[in-house]
Design an enzyme around this catalytic site. Sequence first.
Site: not given
Ligand code: RIB
Length: 292
Positions: A236-237
């Site tokens: 997602g990030d």
């Molecule tokens: O979205 C994943 C992230 O969520 C991880 O890297 C962890 O640190 C949390 O913040």
Amino acid sequence: MLLVFGSINIDLLVPVPGLPRPGETVLGGDYRLLPGGKGANQALAACRAGASVMMAGAVGKDAFAAAALCMLRRDGVDLALVRQVHRPTGCAAIMVDESGENLIAVASGANAAVTSEIVPDDMLAPQRIVLCQMEVPAAETAGLIRRAARRGARSILNLAPAVPIEPRLFDDLDLLVTNEVEAAMLGDDPAAIARRLRQAFVVTRGAAGSTAFLRDGRRLEIPVLAIDAVDTTGAGDTFVGVLAAGLDQDMALEPALRRASAAAGLACIAHGAQTAMPDAIAIDAAVARLPQ
Ligand code: RIB
């Protein structure tokens, strides 16, 4: 330059055969300590996708701080707005099962001490993009988004994790990005939410693709790559960071979303969050493999 305001963590990653239920202990494989945090992950994803990125956030004065920042530093993310505070560096306990699904608990630590004052007004110039998530104090994130809107900068909010926000904030947001669970928390009419935003509401649905509900009532359906996921942590990030990078590079919304989707797929075929993020060459090659 893209400004990312958000969390910086160290991720303690444990592979497990199956995710534990409440009260259950499961035996896993060897753990790994990896850089993470939704803010830092999105900053790195954007940087790898070709954007020039500045990170604003906080780490502790401890041994985890350097490890949490190592990939951002190595890839050239500007860390001038990262403060060192008297709290432990943020830490996420992550379990990943054999299907790539995860379970995450975050000890916020230094992230809870982040204030929006670390971002100077000149970073909020017209057309600058500010990218935020919900792992630093919600009031600070809301304050920065409001300040950005007043100064003419554009804002993208990834409402992850799902934390209640004042609906008035929608008026100052260009893009809101959530997964299905986070979207459900906002109600059952995504098109109505999109009408309050300046540009669009993007809902990601994992292997089912994503939908952008545009302010003007149109919808964009974005497909995904066909992949065998080994670890969805940070996918997602990657989506959000690559989307912001595309918009920062003046791409139109649909091609920026297709690029984000291709990158998120690639992020699922290796372990870890930052360790699995693709570069621009890999992303552009994968975009060509996306269904139309
Ligand atoms: O979205 C994943 C992230 O969520 C991880 O890297 C962890 O640190 C949390 O913040």
